[in-house]
Design a protein around this motif. Structure first.
Motif, PDB file in Angstrom:
ATOM      1  N   LEU A   1       0.806  -1.222   0.000  1.00 40.43           N
ATOM      2  CA  LEU A   1       0.000   0.000   0.000  1.00 40.43           C
ATOM      3  C   LEU A   1       0.835   1.265   0.000  1.00 40.43           C
ATOM      4  N   ALA A   2       2.124   1.142   0.334  1.00 40.60           N
ATOM      5  CA  ALA A   2       2.964   2.321   0.577  1.00 40.60           C
ATOM      6  C   ALA A   2       3.275   3.131  -0.673  1.00 40.60           C
ATOM      7  N   HIS A   3       2.942   2.634  -1.841  1.00 38.90           N
ATOM      8  CA  HIS A   3       3.241   3.361  -3.082  1.00 38.90           C
ATOM      9  C   HIS A   3       2.504   4.704  -3.142  1.00 38.90           C
ATOM     10  N   THR A   4       1.451   4.880  -2.343  1.00 38.88           N
ATOM     11  CA  THR A   4       0.694   6.131  -2.386  1.00 38.88           C
ATOM     12  C   THR A   4       1.434   7.289  -1.713  1.00 38.88           C
ATOM     13  N   LEU A   5       2.479   6.972  -0.932  1.00 39.59           N
ATOM     14  CA  LEU A   5       3.257   8.026  -0.273  1.00 39.59           C
ATOM     15  C   LEU A   5       4.175   8.705  -1.288  1.00 39.59           C
ATOM     16  N   ASN A   6       3.999   9.995  -1.459  1.00 40.30           N
ATOM     17  CA  ASN A   6       4.815  10.773  -2.393  1.00 40.30           C
ATOM     18  C   ASN A   6       5.841  11.566  -1.596  1.00 40.30           C
ATOM     19  N   THR A   7       7.113  11.210  -1.736  1.00 38.00           N
ATOM     20  CA  THR A   7       8.172  11.868  -0.960  1.00 38.00           C
ATOM     21  C   THR A   7       8.915  12.945  -1.751  1.00 38.00           C
TER      22      THR A   7
ATOM     23  N   ILE B   1      11.328  18.021  22.393  1.00 39.61           N
ATOM     24  CA  ILE B   1      11.120  18.109  20.940  1.00 39.61           C
ATOM     25  C   ILE B   1       9.868  17.309  20.580  1.00 39.61           C
ATOM     26  N   TYR B   2       9.033  17.916  19.794  1.00 40.39           N
ATOM     27  CA  TYR B   2       7.758  17.346  19.353  1.00 40.39           C
ATOM     28  C   TYR B   2       7.878  17.011  17.870  1.00 40.39           C
ATOM     29  N   PHE B   3       7.534  15.778  17.507  1.00 38.76           N
ATOM     30  CA  PHE B   3       7.598  15.326  16.112  1.00 38.76           C
ATOM     31  C   PHE B   3       6.192  14.986  15.620  1.00 38.76           C
ATOM     32  N   GLU B   4       5.971  15.232  14.335  1.00 39.66           N
ATOM     33  CA  GLU B   4       4.660  14.953  13.765  1.00 39.66           C
ATOM     34  C   GLU B   4       4.822  14.311  12.383  1.00 39.66           C
ATOM     35  N   THR B   5       4.097  13.219  12.170  1.00 34.98           N
ATOM     36  CA  THR B   5       4.075  12.563  10.862  1.00 34.98           C
ATOM     37  C   THR B   5       3.213  13.386   9.894  1.00 34.98           C
ATOM     38  N   LEU B   6       3.528  13.291   8.614  1.00 28.57           N
ATOM     39  CA  LEU B   6       2.732  13.979   7.597  1.00 28.57           C
ATOM     40  C   LEU B   6       1.252  13.618   7.727  1.00 28.57           C
ATOM     41  N   PHE B   7       0.406  14.615   7.604  1.00 25.04           N
ATOM     42  CA  PHE B   7      -1.038  14.377   7.545  1.00 25.04           C
ATOM     43  C   PHE B   7      -1.507  14.676   6.132  1.00 25.04           C
ATOM     44  N   ASP B   8      -1.911  13.631   5.420  1.00 30.06           N
ATOM     45  CA  ASP B   8      -2.389  13.765   4.043  1.00 30.06           C
ATOM     46  C   ASP B   8      -3.263  12.551   3.750  1.00 30.06           C
ATOM     47  N   ASP B   9      -4.562  12.740   3.781  1.00 27.97           N
ATOM     48  CA  ASP B   9      -5.461  11.593   3.639  1.00 27.97           C
ATOM     49  C   ASP B   9      -5.550  11.060   2.206  1.00 27.97           C
ATOM     50  N   GLU B  10      -4.903  11.750   1.265  1.00 30.50           N
ATOM     51  CA  GLU B  10      -4.830  11.197  -0.085  1.00 30.50           C
ATOM     52  C   GLU B  10      -3.691  10.185  -0.200  1.00 30.50           C
ATOM     53  N   MET B  11      -2.670  10.352   0.631  1.00 31.30           N
ATOM     54  CA  MET B  11      -1.541   9.422   0.625  1.00 31.30           C
ATOM     55  C   MET B  11      -1.739   8.268   1.597  1.00 31.30           C
ATOM     56  N   PHE B  12      -2.414   8.544   2.710  1.00 35.06           N
ATOM     57  CA  PHE B  12      -2.543   7.551   3.762  1.00 35.06           C
ATOM     58  C   PHE B  12      -3.990   7.067   3.881  1.00 35.06           C
TER      59      PHE B  12
END
Length: 319
Positions: free
Chosen positions: A94-100, A168-179
């Protein structure tokens, strides 16, 4: 490139791939099977390796502990990444939807100047190192991974946090089209975006890195491309993937799993075989590919390097 003194936990790069096989593999890829004359044992070894082409330039690690690495296939095919699915084997397809491409990282909070880091540009400013680390999941499985990355302390020094920054606060990308799971909104497996945090002294520790690759090549999407945190003495969920935001704050961040279930997960997530998870023992672990379990080490085997960070703390309370 600067020379970096090797630490006791560094692992010999030759343990990743025997030199003879690696060199022949490069030739094999360059010239093609028809033009290479080699023994059947080498061909068989190459077939079993399933390694990526080495694309990153980095300082190679050493292996005084002689740890046995997990295969590239194991490391990239068994992943927790809930943004895609709760199935470990299901993440990779499923990971192919992630655009880096054109990846940006927001830096804000208690810093001299807030900024946006262009990943492709910033990666040129740091020295990449190979760090072959034990990786222990809170679920009781483990692996050994040859990460490629740079010290988190290098980024901290670059962005110049204020003295008032304690965490330090870290946050993962939020993008419901990729995830896919983010797109499920109220029916998603967990709340998004995924959040993690470190105390400043933990972040500055020499073991803490931001990984951009593994096995000599860029980080696969299912493993948290293009940038993920690696804190080897903590359970794996602490090593947040696909980082899109880093904030410097003065209060302890509420990390995602602590928010989801505070009775089972705390802020620190230090590997501690003496403290069981409420639903299972943490005394043993099963290395991927192994039938028998092995004893889990305090701080995942990095006690010498990090125990001082928690001096006089009750580690049964601060889990």
């Amino acid at each position: 490139m600067n020379i970096i003194n090797k630490k006791s936990w560094h692992i010999d790069e030759k343990e990743v791939t025997p030199k003879e096989i690696f060199e022949k593999r490069r030739t094999f890829l360059k010239l093609g099977a028809a033009s290479l004359v080699c023994s059947s044992s080498i061909v068989e070894a190459l077939a079993k390796e399933q390694l990526p082409i080495k694309t990153l330039k980095y300082i190679e690690d050493k292996n005084p502990q002689n740890l046995k690495l997990n295969s590239y296939e194991q490391i990239t095919s068994y992943n927790n990444f809930y943004e895609f699915t709760t199935s470990k084997e299901g993440v990779k397809p499923l990971a192919h939807t992630l655009n880096t491409n054109s990846w940006d990282i927001v830096i804000d909070g208690l810093v001299e100047k807030e900024m946006i880091l262009r990943f492709d540009e910033f990666i040129k400013k740091v020295d990449l190192e190979e760090r072959i680390y034990r990786f222990r999941c809170v679920e009781g499985w483990s692996m050994v991974v040859p990460w490629i990355g740079f010290k988190l302390s290098d980024l901290i020094k670059y962005v110049k946090p204020l003295s008032s920054a304690k965490y330090i606060y870290f946050e993962t990308l939020f993008d419901d089209e990729m995830f896919p799971d983010q797109a499920r909104k109220y029916f998603s497996a967990i709340s998004y975006p995924y959040v993690e945090g470190l105390r400043m002294d933990e972040a500055m520790n020499d073991l803490t890195i931001l990984a951009v690759g593994l096995y000599g090549s860029s980080l696969p999407k299912q493993n948290g491309a293009p940038l993920r945190l690696i804190v080897p003495w903590k359970y794996g969920f602490k090593s947040i993937k696909s980082i899109a935001k880093i904030s410097f704050v003065d209060k302890e961040p509420l990390n995602s799993w602590q928010k989801e279930n505070p009775k089972e997960y705390g802020f620190y997530a230090n590997v501690n075989p003496n403290v069981d998870h409420p639903r299972w023992s943490q005394k043993k672990e099963r290395v991927l590919g192994s039938f028998f379990k092995q004893n889990t080490l305090m701080f995942n085997g990095y006690e010498k390097e990090v125990a001082h960070l928690y001096k006089d703390m009750d580690l049964t309370k601060y889990i």
